[in-house]
Design a protein around this motif. Structure first.
Motif, PDB file in Angstrom:
ATOM      1  N   HIS A 139      33.061 -16.511 114.540  1.00 19.39           N
ATOM      2  CA  HIS A 139      34.145 -15.658 114.055  1.00 19.39           C
ATOM      3  C   HIS A 139      34.407 -15.879 112.565  1.00 19.39           C
ATOM      4  O   HIS A 139      34.731 -14.931 111.842  1.00 19.39           O
ATOM      5  N   LEU A 140      34.217 -17.096 112.094  1.00 14.89           N
ATOM      6  CA  LEU A 140      34.345 -17.362 110.662  1.00 14.89           C
ATOM      7  C   LEU A 140      33.307 -16.551 109.887  1.00 14.89           C
ATOM      8  O   LEU A 140      33.603 -16.000 108.820  1.00 14.89           O
ATOM      9  N   LEU A 141      32.112 -16.444 110.431  1.00 12.96           N
ATOM     10  CA  LEU A 141      31.075 -15.641 109.781  1.00 12.96           C
ATOM     11  C   LEU A 141      31.483 -14.178 109.706  1.00 12.96           C
ATOM     12  O   LEU A 141      31.189 -13.486 108.735  1.00 12.96           O
ATOM     13  N   ILE A 191      33.106  -9.633 106.261  1.00 10.32           N
ATOM     14  CA  ILE A 191      34.030  -8.556 105.909  1.00 10.32           C
ATOM     15  C   ILE A 191      34.626  -8.793 104.529  1.00 10.32           C
ATOM     16  O   ILE A 191      34.746  -7.861 103.723  1.00 10.32           O
ATOM     17  N   THR A 192      34.965 -10.037 104.214  1.00  8.94           N
ATOM     18  CA  THR A 192      35.494 -10.356 102.884  1.00  8.94           C
ATOM     19  C   THR A 192      34.460 -10.050 101.808  1.00  8.94           C
ATOM     20  O   THR A 192      34.779  -9.468 100.769  1.00  8.94           O
ATOM     21  N   LEU A 212      32.392  -0.405 109.719  1.00 10.31           N
ATOM     22  CA  LEU A 212      31.381  -1.424 109.986  1.00 10.31           C
ATOM     23  C   LEU A 212      31.913  -2.555 110.866  1.00 10.31           C
ATOM     24  O   LEU A 212      31.190  -3.111 111.688  1.00 10.31           O
ATOM     25  N   ALA A 213      33.198  -2.881 110.693  1.00 15.56           N
ATOM     26  CA  ALA A 213      33.805  -3.956 111.479  1.00 15.56           C
ATOM     27  C   ALA A 213      34.196  -3.497 112.880  1.00 15.56           C
ATOM     28  O   ALA A 213      34.430  -4.323 113.759  1.00 15.56           O
ATOM     29  N   VAL A 248      43.964  -9.023 108.299  1.00 16.72           N
ATOM     30  CA  VAL A 248      43.400 -10.157 109.032  1.00 16.72           C
ATOM     31  C   VAL A 248      42.036 -10.599 108.503  1.00 16.72           C
ATOM     32  O   VAL A 248      41.744 -11.786 108.447  1.00 16.72           O
ATOM     33  N   TYR A 249      41.195  -9.660 108.086  1.00 22.26           N
ATOM     34  CA  TYR A 249      39.795  -9.997 107.840  1.00 22.26           C
ATOM     35  C   TYR A 249      39.372 -10.074 106.384  1.00 22.26           C
ATOM     36  O   TYR A 249      38.269 -10.513 106.092  1.00 22.26           O
ATOM     37  N   THR A 250      40.181  -9.616 105.448  1.00 25.72           N
ATOM     38  CA  THR A 250      39.796  -9.775 104.048  1.00 25.72           C
ATOM     39  C   THR A 250      40.615 -10.902 103.459  1.00 25.72           C
ATOM     40  O   THR A 250      41.819 -10.983 103.655  1.00 25.72           O
ATOM     41  N   HIS A 251      39.948 -11.779 102.737  1.00 24.88           N
ATOM     42  CA  HIS A 251      40.588 -12.955 102.176  1.00 24.88           C
ATOM     43  C   HIS A 251      40.313 -13.019 100.681  1.00 24.88           C
ATOM     44  O   HIS A 251      39.241 -12.651 100.222  1.00 24.88           O
ATOM     45  N   TYR A 252      41.281 -13.510  99.946  1.00 28.79           N
ATOM     46  CA  TYR A 252      41.122 -13.690  98.510  1.00 28.79           C
ATOM     47  C   TYR A 252      40.428 -15.026  98.265  1.00 28.79           C
ATOM     48  O   TYR A 252      40.928 -16.073  98.670  1.00 28.79           O
ATOM     49  N   GLN A 253      39.279 -14.971  97.650  1.00 32.12           N
ATOM     50  CA  GLN A 253      38.496 -16.175  97.378  1.00 32.12           C
ATOM     51  C   GLN A 253      38.911 -16.752  96.034  1.00 32.12           C
ATOM     52  O   GLN A 253      38.382 -16.381  94.994  1.00 32.12           O
ATOM     53  N   HIS A 254      39.874 -17.682  96.059  1.00 34.77           N
ATOM     54  CA  HIS A 254      40.425 -18.244  94.822  1.00 34.77           C
ATOM     55  C   HIS A 254      39.347 -18.814  93.915  1.00 34.77           C
ATOM     56  O   HIS A 254      39.362 -18.579  92.711  1.00 34.77           O
ATOM     57  N   GLU A 255      38.411 -19.572  94.495  1.00 37.00           N
ATOM     58  CA  GLU A 255      37.405 -20.255  93.683  1.00 37.00           C
ATOM     59  C   GLU A 255      36.544 -19.281  92.893  1.00 37.00           C
ATOM     60  O   GLU A 255      36.184 -19.537  91.751  1.00 37.00           O
TER      61      GLU A 255
END
Length: 130
Positions: free
Chosen positions: A73-75, A80-81, A96-97, A108-115
Motif C-alpha cells: 500500500h505504501l507503494l 500516486i504521489t 489510474l488509481a 489521502v494519496y498525494t503527499h508533499y515530499q518535503h525533501e
C-alpha cells in the motif's frame, strides 16, 4: 509509469505466457502464500539503520538495499504521489488509481515530499510574489 518500467513489464508479459507479471508457474495469479513469501523477500531487504545498507540479510544471500520499510500500500501512495508531482492532471490520476472521487486522490494519496520539493516550492512562492 516510467517508460523503462513499462518496457520491462511488457517484456515480462510477452515472455511469460501469462497475463500477470508475477504469477505461479502455471500462469495463474500468485496464491496468498506465494505473495507472502515474495513480500517477505522484499521485507528482508529493508534496514532500520542506514549503516546496514549493503550487508547480507540474516541467513540469506540477499543484500539489504532498502533504507525504508515498504508495504504494497505504501507503494500505491508513492506511485500516486509521483504521478501528481510529474504534472499529470488530477482527473487522470483519479482514473489510474480507480478512485471514485478526486477528493480521495488528493486528500489521502498525494503527499508533499518535503525533501525533494522544498526548494522548488520556495522558488514558486518567490516568483508569485515578484
Amino acid at each position: 509509469m516510467p517508460p523503462t518500467l513499462l518496457d520491462t513489464l511488457k517484456g515480462l508479459k510477452r515472455s511469460g505466457g501469462s497475463p500477470f507479471v508475477l504469477h505461479m508457474e502455471n500462469g495463474k495469479p500468485l496464491s496468498q502464500s506465494s505473495f507472502s513469501n515474495l513480500w517477505d523477500m522484499v521485507r528482508r531487504r529493508t534496514v532500520d539503520d542506514p549503516a546496514e545498507l549493503g550487508t547480507k540479510a540474516a541467513n540469506s544471500k540477499m543484500v539489504r538495499s532498502l533504507d525504508f520499510h515498504v508495504t504494497p500500500h505504501l507503494l500505491r501512495h508513492t506511485y500516486i504521489t509521483r504521478l501528481f508531482e510529474s504534472g499529470l492532471d488530477i482527473k487522470e490520476i483519479q482514473y489510474l488509481a480507480g478512485h471514485t472521487t478526486v477528493d480521495m486522490t488528493l486528500r489521502v494519496y498525494t503527499h508533499y515530499q518535503h525533501e525533494t520539493r522544498q526548494q522548488d516550492t520556495a522558488n514558486k512562492v518567490c516568483a508569485a510574489l515578484g
